[in-house]
Motif scaffolding. Structure first.
Motif, PDB file in Angstrom:
ATOM      1  N   ALA A   1       0.841  -1.262   0.290  1.00  0.00           N
ATOM      2  CA  ALA A   1      -0.088  -0.098   0.106  1.00  0.00           C
ATOM      3  C   ALA A   1       0.934   1.359   0.079  1.00  0.00           C
ATOM      4  N   VAL A   2       2.079   1.294   0.862  1.00  0.00           N
ATOM      5  CA  VAL A   2       2.620   2.345   0.907  1.00  0.00           C
ATOM      6  C   VAL A   2       3.591   2.622  -0.564  1.00  0.00           C
ATOM      7  N   TYR A   3       3.859   1.357  -0.841  1.00  0.00           N
ATOM      8  CA  TYR A   3       4.938   1.541  -2.062  1.00  0.00           C
ATOM      9  C   TYR A   3       3.937   2.178  -3.281  1.00  0.00           C
ATOM     10  N   GLU A   4       3.003   1.701  -3.537  1.00  0.00           N
ATOM     11  CA  GLU A   4       2.011   2.044  -4.668  1.00  0.00           C
ATOM     12  C   GLU A   4       1.682   3.522  -4.441  1.00  0.00           C
ATOM     13  N   ARG A   5       1.443   4.007  -3.084  1.00  0.00           N
ATOM     14  CA  ARG A   5       1.411   5.619  -2.915  1.00  0.00           C
ATOM     15  C   ARG A   5       2.833   6.305  -3.377  1.00  0.00           C
ATOM     16  N   MET A   6       3.920   5.589  -2.939  1.00  0.00           N
ATOM     17  CA  MET A   6       5.119   6.273  -3.417  1.00  0.00           C
ATOM     18  C   MET A   6       5.367   6.417  -4.870  1.00  0.00           C
ATOM     19  N   VAL A   7       5.032   5.317  -5.582  1.00  0.00           N
ATOM     20  CA  VAL A   7       5.255   5.268  -6.994  1.00  0.00           C
ATOM     21  C   VAL A   7       3.970   6.234  -7.749  1.00  0.00           C
ATOM     22  N   ALA A   8       2.955   6.525  -7.214  1.00  0.00           N
ATOM     23  CA  ALA A   8       1.884   7.414  -7.963  1.00  0.00           C
ATOM     24  C   ALA A   8       2.284   8.609  -7.932  1.00  0.00           C
ATOM     25  N   SER A   9       3.335   9.016  -6.660  1.00  0.00           N
ATOM     26  CA  SER A   9       3.900  10.394  -6.626  1.00  0.00           C
ATOM     27  C   SER A   9       4.924  10.823  -7.569  1.00  0.00           C
ATOM     28  N   LEU A  10       5.606   9.577  -8.161  1.00  0.00           N
ATOM     29  CA  LEU A  10       6.711   9.900  -9.052  1.00  0.00           C
ATOM     30  C   LEU A  10       6.539   9.943 -10.449  1.00  0.00           C
ATOM     31  N   THR A  11       7.448  10.558 -11.198  1.00  0.00           N
ATOM     32  CA  THR A  11       6.900  10.631 -12.703  1.00  0.00           C
ATOM     33  C   THR A  11       7.219   9.251 -13.344  1.00  0.00           C
ATOM     34  N   ALA A  12       8.043   8.445 -12.691  1.00  0.00           N
ATOM     35  CA  ALA A  12       8.576   7.294 -13.392  1.00  0.00           C
ATOM     36  C   ALA A  12       8.847   6.309 -12.123  1.00  0.00           C
ATOM     37  N   VAL A  13       8.689   4.823 -12.479  1.00  0.00           N
ATOM     38  CA  VAL A  13       9.205   3.866 -11.703  1.00  0.00           C
ATOM     39  C   VAL A  13      10.998   4.056 -11.874  1.00  0.00           C
ATOM     40  N   PRO A  14      11.520   4.304 -10.640  1.00  0.00           N
ATOM     41  CA  PRO A  14      12.799   4.116 -10.622  1.00  0.00           C
ATOM     42  C   PRO A  14      13.324   2.708 -11.094  1.00  0.00           C
ATOM     43  N   GLU A  15      14.605   2.821 -11.557  1.00  0.00           N
ATOM     44  CA  GLU A  15      15.232   1.523 -12.199  1.00  0.00           C
ATOM     45  C   GLU A  15      15.828   0.682 -10.902  1.00  0.00           C
ATOM     46  N   GLY A  16      15.154  -0.670 -11.253  1.00  0.00           N
ATOM     47  CA  GLY A  16      15.358  -1.616 -10.138  1.00  0.00           C
ATOM     48  C   GLY A  16      14.064  -1.659  -9.203  1.00  0.00           C
ATOM     49  N   TRP A  17      13.273  -0.864  -9.544  1.00  0.00           N
ATOM     50  CA  TRP A  17      11.924  -1.171  -8.695  1.00  0.00           C
ATOM     51  C   TRP A  17      11.022  -1.732  -9.509  1.00  0.00           C
ATOM     52  N   PRO A  18      10.165  -2.621  -9.085  1.00  0.00           N
ATOM     53  CA  PRO A  18       9.157  -3.418  -9.613  1.00  0.00           C
ATOM     54  C   PRO A  18       7.831  -2.597  -9.961  1.00  0.00           C
ATOM     55  N   GLU A  19       7.366  -2.860 -11.132  1.00  0.00           N
ATOM     56  CA  GLU A  19       6.052  -2.116 -11.451  1.00  0.00           C
ATOM     57  C   GLU A  19       5.035  -2.632 -10.748  1.00  0.00           C
ATOM     58  N   PRO A  20       3.891  -1.714 -10.141  1.00  0.00           N
ATOM     59  CA  PRO A  20       2.938  -2.231  -9.423  1.00  0.00           C
ATOM     60  C   PRO A  20       2.237  -3.106  -9.966  1.00  0.00           C
ATOM     61  N   ALA A  21       1.975  -3.253 -11.326  1.00  0.00           N
ATOM     62  CA  ALA A  21       1.122  -4.124 -12.051  1.00  0.00           C
ATOM     63  C   ALA A  21       2.081  -5.481 -12.104  1.00  0.00           C
ATOM     64  N   GLU A  22       3.151  -5.673 -11.607  1.00  0.00           N
ATOM     65  CA  GLU A  22       3.954  -6.877 -11.430  1.00  0.00           C
ATOM     66  C   GLU A  22       3.896  -7.496 -10.180  1.00  0.00           C
ATOM     67  N   LEU A  23       3.176  -6.936  -9.338  1.00  0.00           N
ATOM     68  CA  LEU A  23       3.543  -7.355  -7.755  1.00  0.00           C
ATOM     69  C   LEU A  23       2.559  -8.684  -7.640  1.00  0.00           C
ATOM     70  N   GLY A  24       1.557  -8.764  -8.491  1.00  0.00           N
ATOM     71  CA  GLY A  24       0.796 -10.092  -8.000  1.00  0.00           C
ATOM     72  C   GLY A  24      -0.210 -10.021  -6.727  1.00  0.00           C
ATOM     73  N   GLU A  25       0.309 -10.911  -5.991  1.00  0.00           N
ATOM     74  CA  GLU A  25      -0.414 -10.935  -4.672  1.00  0.00           C
ATOM     75  C   GLU A  25       0.537 -10.797  -3.682  1.00  0.00           C
ATOM     76  N   ARG A  26       1.624 -10.215  -3.867  1.00  0.00           N
ATOM     77  CA  ARG A  26       2.698  -9.806  -2.818  1.00  0.00           C
ATOM     78  C   ARG A  26       2.222  -8.724  -2.235  1.00  0.00           C
ATOM     79  N   GLN A  27       2.290  -8.728  -0.799  1.00  0.00           N
ATOM     80  CA  GLN A  27       2.108  -7.583   0.105  1.00  0.00           C
ATOM     81  C   GLN A  27       3.213  -6.727   0.484  1.00  0.00           C
ATOM     82  N   TRP A  28       4.325  -7.158  -0.043  1.00  0.00           N
ATOM     83  CA  TRP A  28       5.595  -6.469   0.504  1.00  0.00           C
ATOM     84  C   TRP A  28       6.586  -6.377  -0.693  1.00  0.00           C
ATOM     85  N   VAL A  29       7.120  -5.416  -0.629  1.00  0.00           N
ATOM     86  CA  VAL A  29       7.984  -5.087  -1.856  1.00  0.00           C
ATOM     87  C   VAL A  29       9.602  -4.657  -1.274  1.00  0.00           C
TER      88      VAL A  29
END
Length: 490
Positions: free
Chosen positions: A417-445
């Motif tokens: 939940a925190v990760y998705e809020r962080m990514v939403a505040s950025l213009t692009a997903v930083p290198e090495g960070w997973p795309e939110p759509a790729e998280l599947g059922e994971r609850q931690w990043v």
């Protein structure tokens, strides 16, 4: 230059320390896994599964653990060994040390009964147990070496409290507690002492006050070389920093002496708030951290000079602990006050206190995260740099140890939940960070160690621009003078 990489793994409520030793050319010489387990609800996104993958990634093509140590038989120290081996089919474990009797490592009932020691022996591991009340002076006491610079010793194991006096006397609560701890799995913990390039580390498992009493005897014994505890760069808090077991039956004195005998300049605690059926575990406790305060707060002008800190926090960092209001005091406006109500706090510090639970809004509101609080009852204050969320809830602490000193960096884990809020505040997903759509059922990043720079940038965007340029980061303190290579213990 040869080096050691030591990871205080984020397993939630549990313990896991992974060490790798490299030669001068950067070739991996060997690996040590000291405990590996967790307690909590399992799930596809729980951090403990990330810890299994982390160890597998670190092993790389060398699918071998040269030494596996199991401090004692509690599940939160051993139950990730089996999934690690099942997920890594070619893994070889050469040597195993364990505290306590092997029968205590049997878990489950009937068809589900499972003994991790027997499991490891079937894989060909050379398993070693220790005699009752074992200390480093007992035979065999040779260290386990990897390469020419690294050694690790069993300092103590299977400690039990003294027999109660035979003459009649009123049975006190402390005497009852001491009797209960005599055959307690925590008290039987295997205590590890390691050394490389004159830098030492201590991993005490779930040592209790009774165990610490025995370690204090060893440390002050004339046969024990004083230099072997002269430069402790990391000490894992005994029993995750539990105040109850550190004092039960013996009072606070053994813990205080243990801190004085070891004088670590960084402490770590692998713990999380865990709500069981009947209780919450209140560790790490600020009371236990406070015992080490004189030794971890060594820096310029007594202000501390931590091995790592966040730029946005003026080189402070967070730690999370349980503060007991009736005991823990702080200074405010020239008066000492109790911190009430008691409970979990995530606060900022300049000191070398590193908890795997970093900042968790479930336990501490944003207002209290804006507090700088040393654990010694000194003045708490609001810093000039505010704490702008979001921040990682938990981290794996990564130490690099060479002849020249010690470096530390965090590898953060963030809830989905925190990760998705962080990514939403950025213009692009930083290198090495997973795309939110790729998280599947994971609850931690899990994020790379440079993720804090992105977090600091987010904090900068929300903070008022400083009137002066930000100061350069203080150089990370190196250890005290490197010692000559140590001779073997008696």
């Amino acid at each position: 230059m040869s080096r050691m990489e030591l990871y205080v793994l984020d397993v939630g409520q549990g313990a896991g320390n992974f060490l790798q030793i490299f030669d001068e050319q950067g070739n991996l010489l060997g690996s040590v896994l000291a405990d590996f387990g967790y307690t909590g609800t399992s799930g596809s996104g729980h951090p403990h599964l990330k810890a299994v993958d982390k160890v597998i990634d670190l092993l790389g093509n060398r699918q071998k653990i040269d030494l596996l140590t199991l401090s004692h038989s509690d599940s939160d120290h051993i139950n990730l060994i089996r999934p690690l081996m099942e997920k890594c089919n070619n893994l070889e474990i050469h040597r195993v040390w364990h505290g306590g009797d092997r029968s205590k490592y049997s878990k489950g009932k009937g068809k589900n009964k499972f003994n991790i020691i027997e499991f490891l022996e079937k894989y060909g591991a050379d398993v070693r147990s220790f005699s009752p009340r074992f200390t480093i002076f007992d035979s065999p006491n040779a260290p386990f070496p990897i390469g020419s610079h690294f050694k690790i010793w069993p300092l103590a194991a299977n400690t039990c409290s003294p027999e109660p006096p035979r003459k009649r006397r009123r049975i006190t609560f402390d005497m009852q507690a001491a009797k209960r701890s005599r055959h307690d799995a925590n008290t039987e913990s295997l205590i590890l002492l390691g050394e490389i390039h004159g830098h030492q580390f201590i991993l005490p498992g779930d040592a209790t006050g009774v165990t610490l009493t025995e370690i204090n005897k060893i440390a002050t014994d004339p046969r024990f070389p004083k230099q072997i505890l002269s430069n402790v760069f990391i000490l894992s808090l005994p029993h995750h920093g539990s105040s109850k077991t550190a004092k039960e039956g013996v009072g606070p004195e053994p813990l205080e002496k243990f801190a004085k005998n070891t004088k670590p300049y960084t402490i770590t605690a692998s713990a999380d708030k865990f709500s069981g059926k009947s209780t919450d575990w209140d560790h790490p406790s600020a009371e236990v951290i406070e015992a080490f305060w004189p030794y971890i707060n060594r820096g310029n002008s007594g202000q501390g000079n931590p091995h790592w800190g966040e730029r946005a926090l003026e080189w402070r960092h967070f730690y999370s602990a349980y503060f007991k209001g009736k005991i823990f005091r702080y200074k405010e406006k020239n008066a000492y006050r109790q911190w009430e109500p008691e409970g979990w706090r995530s606060v900022q510090t300049h000191s070398d206190i590193y908890t795997t639970l970093y900042v968790d809004p479930r336990y501490s509101g944003d207002t209290e995260q804006d507090i700088v609080l040393p654990p010694d009852g000194s003045e708490r204050k609001k810093p000039a740099a505010p704490a702008h969320p979001p921040r990682p809830q938990s981290v794996t602490w990564h130490y690099t140890v060479t002849k020249n000193g010690v470096e530390l960096r965090p590898e953060p884990n963030i809830s989905r939940a925190v990760y998705e809020r962080m990514v939403a505040s950025l213009t692009a997903v930083p290198e090495g960070w997973p795309e939110p759509a790729e998280l599947g059922e994971r609850q931690w990043v899990s994020l790379p160690s440079d993720a804090f720079e992105v977090l600091n940038s987010l904090a900068d965007e929300g903070a008022t621009a400083p009137s002066e340029p930000a100061p350069e980061p203080p150089s990370a303190p190196t250890s005290r003078q490197a010692l000559p290579r140590l001779r073997g213990l008696p």
